[in-house]
Design a protein around this motif. Sequence first.
Motif, PDB file in Angstrom:
ATOM      1  N   GLN A  92      46.324  42.838  41.647  1.00  0.00           N
ATOM      2  CA  GLN A  92      46.067  42.425  40.271  1.00  0.00           C
ATOM      3  C   GLN A  92      45.823  43.647  39.387  1.00  0.00           C
ATOM      4  OE1 GLN A  92      46.564  39.057  39.795  1.00  0.00           O
ATOM      5  NE2 GLN A  92      47.096  39.355  41.946  1.00  0.00           N
ATOM      6  N   THR A  93      45.446  44.754  40.028  1.00  0.00           N
ATOM      7  CA  THR A  93      45.265  46.036  39.345  1.00  0.00           C
ATOM      8  C   THR A  93      45.970  47.096  40.182  1.00  0.00           C
ATOM      9  OG1 THR A  93      43.183  46.546  40.490  1.00  0.00           O
ATOM     10  CG2 THR A  93      43.012  45.345  38.386  1.00  0.00           C
ATOM     11  N   GLU A  95      45.116  50.809  39.601  1.00  0.00           N
ATOM     12  CA  GLU A  95      44.364  52.062  39.602  1.00  0.00           C
ATOM     13  C   GLU A  95      43.515  52.178  40.859  1.00  0.00           C
ATOM     14  OE1 GLU A  95      41.045  54.520  37.005  1.00  0.00           O
ATOM     15  OE2 GLU A  95      41.878  52.670  36.199  1.00  0.00           O
TER      16      GLU A  95
END
Length: 169
Positions: A92-93, A95
């Motif tokens: 979902q991310t 980084e």
Amino acid sequence: HVICLGGMCLNEKHEVLCVKEKRAPAATSQGSWKLPGGLIDLGEEIADGVAREVREETGVEATFQSLLAARHQHGAAFGRDDMYCICLLSPQTSEIKIDENEIGEAAWLSLGDYYESTKATSARQGVDENFNCYVVRHVLEAGERGDDLTQLGFAGRKMPAPKGYVKGV
């Protein structure tokens, strides 16, 4: 038994989130790329446990998609029998923020690069193909065939517990 979970977090570019542990459990694994993961907590669902482990080690939020594979080994972790499950997750991310106490490095690797890394680790371990190598080889082959990688494995589904069983089956 202990249950260990590895999260194969695949992004839309078919890159897999990998980590290198600061201190691997065996010298033949030190410096190797591996899937983020760890032990499931008592009472924790597999989907929640693998997402938690990925988040704790890499900072990446991910959603459980399916169970890809499992292996059982006697006398492994803490001298107990060990069930290791590799789960497919959708990030979902993207980084990365590593847990610096446990993880030395993390990166998004192409499936091909991760496969080559697992082959090198297998050679250091004295086997033709370790479990992670076996699984990623099959995922890579599915991608080369044009299969939808988001549809691999056995999907989870909540079911009511039978009478007399603990809730949460």
